[in-house]
Design a protein around this motif. Structure first.
Motif, PDB file in Angstrom:
ATOM      1  N   ALA A 120       0.832  -1.208   0.000  1.00  0.00           N
ATOM      2  CA  ALA A 120       0.000   0.000   0.000  1.00  0.00           C
ATOM      3  C   ALA A 120       0.862   1.251   0.000  1.00  0.00           C
ATOM      4  N   LEU A 121       1.939   1.265   0.775  1.00  0.00           N
ATOM      5  CA  LEU A 121       2.817   2.429   0.807  1.00  0.00           C
ATOM      6  C   LEU A 121       3.525   2.614  -0.533  1.00  0.00           C
ATOM      7  N   VAL A 122       4.013   1.517  -1.100  1.00  0.00           N
ATOM      8  CA  VAL A 122       4.725   1.597  -2.375  1.00  0.00           C
ATOM      9  C   VAL A 122       3.787   2.082  -3.476  1.00  0.00           C
ATOM     10  N   ALA A 123       2.573   1.525  -3.518  1.00  0.00           N
ATOM     11  CA  ALA A 123       1.616   1.920  -4.553  1.00  0.00           C
ATOM     12  C   ALA A 123       1.222   3.384  -4.410  1.00  0.00           C
ATOM     13  N   ASP A 124       1.005   3.833  -3.177  1.00  0.00           N
ATOM     14  CA  ASP A 124       0.660   5.238  -2.966  1.00  0.00           C
ATOM     15  C   ASP A 124       1.802   6.156  -3.384  1.00  0.00           C
ATOM     16  N   SER A 125       3.032   5.707  -3.169  1.00  0.00           N
ATOM     17  CA  SER A 125       4.198   6.511  -3.545  1.00  0.00           C
ATOM     18  C   SER A 125       4.343   6.581  -5.063  1.00  0.00           C
ATOM     19  N   ILE A 126       4.103   5.460  -5.739  1.00  0.00           N
ATOM     20  CA  ILE A 126       4.096   5.459  -7.206  1.00  0.00           C
ATOM     21  C   ILE A 126       3.022   6.409  -7.716  1.00  0.00           C
ATOM     22  N   LEU A 127       1.849   6.327  -7.107  1.00  0.00           N
ATOM     23  CA  LEU A 127       0.742   7.189  -7.506  1.00  0.00           C
ATOM     24  C   LEU A 127       1.116   8.663  -7.353  1.00  0.00           C
ATOM     25  N   ALA A 128       1.749   9.008  -6.234  1.00  0.00           N
ATOM     26  CA  ALA A 128       2.148  10.396  -6.012  1.00  0.00           C
ATOM     27  C   ALA A 128       3.143  10.853  -7.072  1.00  0.00           C
ATOM     28  N   ASP A 129       4.088   9.998  -7.425  1.00  0.00           N
ATOM     29  CA  ASP A 129       5.049  10.354  -8.470  1.00  0.00           C
ATOM     30  C   ASP A 129       4.358  10.592  -9.804  1.00  0.00           C
ATOM     31  N   LEU A 130       3.443   9.707 -10.168  1.00  0.00           N
ATOM     32  CA  LEU A 130       2.784   9.835 -11.464  1.00  0.00           C
ATOM     33  C   LEU A 130       1.818  11.016 -11.498  1.00  0.00           C
ATOM     34  N   GLU A 131       1.182  11.303 -10.374  1.00  0.00           N
ATOM     35  CA  GLU A 131       0.294  12.474 -10.353  1.00  0.00           C
ATOM     36  C   GLU A 131       1.104  13.762 -10.471  1.00  0.00           C
ATOM     37  N   TYR A 132       2.254  13.812  -9.820  1.00  0.00           N
ATOM     38  CA  TYR A 132       3.121  14.973  -9.990  1.00  0.00           C
ATOM     39  C   TYR A 132       3.587  15.073 -11.441  1.00  0.00           C
ATOM     40  N   ALA A 133       4.038  13.939 -11.996  1.00  0.00           N
ATOM     41  CA  ALA A 133       4.538  13.941 -13.374  1.00  0.00           C
ATOM     42  C   ALA A 133       3.466  14.388 -14.354  1.00  0.00           C
ATOM     43  N   SER A 134       2.245  13.889 -14.195  1.00  0.00           N
ATOM     44  CA  SER A 134       1.186  14.225 -15.150  1.00  0.00           C
ATOM     45  C   SER A 134       0.704  15.656 -14.988  1.00  0.00           C
ATOM     46  N   ALA A 135       0.973  16.268 -13.830  1.00  0.00           N
ATOM     47  CA  ALA A 135       0.594  17.661 -13.626  1.00  0.00           C
ATOM     48  C   ALA A 135       1.683  18.627 -14.082  1.00  0.00           C
ATOM     49  N   CYS A 136       2.946  18.196 -14.006  1.00  0.00           N
ATOM     50  CA  CYS A 136       4.054  19.141 -14.209  1.00  0.00           C
ATOM     51  C   CYS A 136       4.824  18.947 -15.513  1.00  0.00           C
ATOM     52  N   ILE A 137       4.823  17.739 -16.065  1.00  0.00           N
ATOM     53  CA  ILE A 137       5.471  17.567 -17.363  1.00  0.00           C
ATOM     54  C   ILE A 137       4.656  18.323 -18.408  1.00  0.00           C
ATOM     55  N   LYS A 138       5.324  18.919 -19.341  1.00  0.00           N
ATOM     56  CA  LYS A 138       4.644  19.724 -20.349  1.00  0.00           C
ATOM     57  C   LYS A 138       3.793  18.864 -21.265  1.00  0.00           C
ATOM     58  N   GLY A 139       2.826  19.488 -21.911  1.00  0.00           N
ATOM     59  CA  GLY A 139       1.855  18.775 -22.730  1.00  0.00           C
ATOM     60  C   GLY A 139       2.412  18.289 -24.049  1.00  0.00           C
ATOM     61  N   ASP A 140       1.692  18.519 -25.130  1.00  0.00           N
ATOM     62  CA  ASP A 140       2.116  18.039 -26.436  1.00  0.00           C
ATOM     63  C   ASP A 140       3.393  18.767 -26.842  1.00  0.00           C
ATOM     64  N   LEU A 141       4.502  18.017 -26.889  1.00  0.00           N
ATOM     65  CA  LEU A 141       5.809  18.615 -27.139  1.00  0.00           C
ATOM     66  C   LEU A 141       6.199  18.600 -28.609  1.00  0.00           C
ATOM     67  N   GLY A 142       5.311  18.098 -29.461  1.00  0.00           N
ATOM     68  CA  GLY A 142       5.613  18.054 -30.881  1.00  0.00           C
ATOM     69  C   GLY A 142       6.580  16.961 -31.263  1.00  0.00           C
ATOM     70  N   ASN A 143       6.911  16.099 -30.334  1.00  0.00           N
ATOM     71  CA  ASN A 143       7.841  14.988 -30.586  1.00  0.00           C
ATOM     72  C   ASN A 143       7.365  13.804 -29.775  1.00  0.00           C
ATOM     73  N   ARG A 144       6.813  12.819 -30.432  1.00  0.00           N
ATOM     74  CA  ARG A 144       6.203  11.684 -29.734  1.00  0.00           C
ATOM     75  C   ARG A 144       7.236  10.642 -29.278  1.00  0.00           C
ATOM     76  N   THR A 145       8.518  10.961 -29.387  1.00  0.00           N
ATOM     77  CA  THR A 145       9.546  10.043 -28.887  1.00  0.00           C
ATOM     78  C   THR A 145      10.058  10.446 -27.513  1.00  0.00           C
ATOM     79  N   ILE A 146       9.526  11.521 -26.929  1.00  0.00           N
ATOM     80  CA  ILE A 146       9.932  11.932 -25.589  1.00  0.00           C
ATOM     81  C   ILE A 146       8.704  12.021 -24.691  1.00  0.00           C
ATOM     82  N   ILE A 147       8.943  11.912 -23.390  1.00  0.00           N
ATOM     83  CA  ILE A 147       7.856  11.859 -22.425  1.00  0.00           C
ATOM     84  C   ILE A 147       7.140  13.212 -22.366  1.00  0.00           C
ATOM     85  N   SER A 148       5.832  13.160 -22.561  1.00  0.00           N
ATOM     86  CA  SER A 148       4.983  14.346 -22.431  1.00  0.00           C
ATOM     87  C   SER A 148       4.021  14.131 -21.266  1.00  0.00           C
TER      88      SER A 148
END
Length: 601
Positions: free
Chosen positions: A172-200
């Motif tokens: 439960a702790l590990v899953a919640d920590s993964i979730l926190a990382d992904l929620e931060y990433a999906s909020a802070c990584i930039k959107g459509d970067l015009g290059n589908r080979t890098i993480i958006s």
């Protein structure tokens, strides 16, 4: 700078890392940069973060390290693996490997701890920190799916740190920590970067959707965890994340007809494809190509079970057809969901480098894969490993739509409008009739109900049909094994797989040119079943002998489904819940006695 990504799956991403030694949480190399002298600007973060791409996504893993262990596969050449040994009863914690790739986590945590030193545009800084947290989530998703309980570290460990040899943290702790990382990433990584080979941002949302669906259904269906009460929270987050991708207006289901579907896996350039969220790019003369096309060369063959999952072209069930289980090879593929023709080598399929219709390898079961096989000779460098120059999807919009529908069905909130906005878009691409929610729940498929006996409730029929759609649409894309794991249906992996049905001994036309291609005979001395063929034809066709072949046999003696001697002579077995997890290698427990095995290991 163009970055080349390589395909990975939920279970296989970090298993691809190489060059690891046996030191637990190996220290960052002494020759590397120092925190004080380096992490000053967003550009420094960018340069460091791009190293995660190279370490984390080394080569195509979906088809090779995940799919071959699922019930989509009937035959596989490589059987020297821990997963196969486990099914055969010859695997233990004493011979287990793995757990020695923690130096990569240290590299990520070193970055995240020191990234706060950088100054500059806050949006840029948060973007690169989001990239680091995305890759930490990738690392820990691999660990969670294998071991459940693992130590969670959010800092680079030193040899004198008292937490270095701590016990595993609860799932439960590990899953919640993964979730926190992904929620931060999906909020802070930039959107459509015009290059589908890098993480958006959309790639982070796609992984967030995939992970939350996995964890939510895993908790719902795995009684050994005692976490069912929290399953709904993860499923809700899957719906929300998928909904953000769907509502962005950036992606659409691409192409029309079977060719539109096939283009996702056989195109030289996917950069302009509206369904691609993240892709692996391969260009001739710029490094190695991919090897997904090797499926057709006999590495793997597909199962009867997968073939029967595809509906008829009019939307009815293949398994409702009279005598469906005894149909000849050509009739099996008549009037089916068009996606079957871009997944299986059906009669008449011709390689782009050949002129004659392809003859399937019958000793492998007869159902061979063409999903990734190039349709243009210019993208196929021959039979050489890593010589295919087609781009490959890593995350695509179609998977997000499937996950959205499944999560809503599991929550009990699925509506017809939800189906029309998700699964029915995929069906419409290939001209299949729409899925009707009321009809699916009123007429539950007995075959699917038998495969997934733990599905219950008012949405039972819809859940089963969504699982069918997911299997058909995502076949060979590396999701099936984890789907079976999260649904608590590992027993399907332990069933002896079957290939095509053989009604008699004798000669068969399998490529559709009206001439016999091969013959199955009892022995070299028994040519009676082909005695009506001209002598030159008898000599020319490939012959398989049940008395000598060794690799396969027929389920009913001289007729029946093609089955494999290895499963007859050493039957597969399944232990629940033990086999849903992997043991920590004993050597690692010696180094860290606080680590404990879970669920029977």
């Amino acid at each position: 700078m163009k970055k080349y990504l390589y395909i990975f799956s939920l279970i296989g991403a970090c298993a691809g890392w190489t060059g690891c030694n046996d030191d637990f949480l190996e220290k960052f190399p002494e020759t590397s940069i120092t925190a004080e002298g380096y992490f000053k600007t967003a550009k420094d973060l960018e340069t460091y973060a791009y190293g995660f791409y190279n370490e984390s996504l080394l080569y195509p893993r979906n088809t090779y390290d995940n799919e071959p262990f699922s019930d989509n596969i009937a035959h596989r050449n490589d059987m020297g693996t821990s997963e196969y040994a486990m099914l055969k009863g010859s695997f233990s914690k004493e011979v287990a490997t793995g757990w020695d790739d923690w130096r990569h986590l240290r590299s990520i945590n070193f970055f995240l701890v020191n990234a706060v030193r950088a100054t500059g545009n806050e949006e840029d800084l948060r973007h690169w920190i989001g990239i680091g947290r995305y890759f930490r989530a990738v690392f820990y998703i691999d660990k969670l799916t294998k071991y459940s309980n693992v130590p969670w570290y959010n800092k680079p460990m030193e040899t004198n740190d008292p937490d270095l040899y701590k016990p595993s943290d609860p799932r439960a702790l590990v899953a919640d920590s993964i979730l926190a990382d992904l929620e931060y990433a999906s909020a802070c990584i930039k959107g459509d970067l015009g290059n589908r080979t890098i993480i958006s941002r959309y790639a982070a949302l796609a992984l967030l959707t995939r992970f939350c669906l996995y964890e939510g259904t895993y908790r719902k269906y795995h009684p050994e965890l005692n976490l069912a009460s929290s399953a709904g929270a993860f499923l809700e987050k899957a719906v929300t994340a998928a909904g953000q991708v769907m509502g962005s207006g950036v992606f659409t289901v691409s192409g029309n007809g079977r060719k539109g579907f096939s283009a996702l896996f056989t195109s030289a350039d996917l950069s302009g494809n509206s369904e691609i969220i993240l892709m692996a790019q391969y260009e001739q003369g710029k490094g190695e190509g991919n090897s997904a096309f090797h499926n057709l060369y006999g590495d793997y063959a597909l199962s009867r079970s997968l073939m029967e999952s595809f509906l008829m072209a009019n939307g009815t069930r293949f398994t409702d057809q009279p005598g469906y289980d005894k149909k000849p090879f050509a009739e099996v593929f008549a009037n089916r969901d068009p996606r079957i023709y871009e997944t299986f080598a059906t009669p008449g399929f011709t390689k782009p480098i050949g002129t004659s219709p392809y003859v399937v390898v019958i000793k492998h079961g007869g159902y061979e894969a063409v999903k990734y096989y190039p349709r243009d000779a210019a993208t196929l460098g021959g039979n050489t490993w890593r010589q295919c120059w087609t781009d490959l999807p890593l995350y695509r919009y179609g998977e997000v739509l499937l996950s959205y529908a499944e999560a809503k069905a599991e929550l009990g909130t699925l509506t017809q409008a939800d189906l029309d906005a998700s699964i029915n878009l995929l069906r419409a691409r290939v001209g299949m009739p729409s899925m009707n929610l009321a009809a699916a729940n009123a007429d539950v498929d007995p075959v699917l109900a038998g495969q997934y006996p733990n599905v219950n409730g008012a949405n039972k029929g819809a859940i089963l049909e969504i699982r069918r759609e997911r299997r058909v649409e995502l076949a060979l894309e590396g999701q099936r094994l984890q789907d079976l794991n999260r649904w608590y249906t590992g027993e399907l992996i332990a069933l002896a797989p079957q290939g095509m049905y053989i009604s008699r001994l004798g000669a068969f036309d399998l490529n559709g040119d009206n001439n016999p291609d091969l013959a199955i005979l009892a022995s070299p001395d028994d040519l009676g079943p082909i005695s009506d063929l001209p002598a030159e034809q008898q000599a020319a066709i490939t012959k398989y002998y049940l008395s000598e072949e060794g690799e396969f046999y027929l389920s009913e003696g001289t007729q029946g489904f093609i089955m494999f001697a290895t499963d007859r002579d050493m039957p597969r077995r399944w232990e629940s819940p033990k086999f849903y997890y992997r043991p920590i290698p004993v050597a690692q427990q010696v180094m860290n006695p606080a680590l404990e095995q879970v669920f029977g290991w």
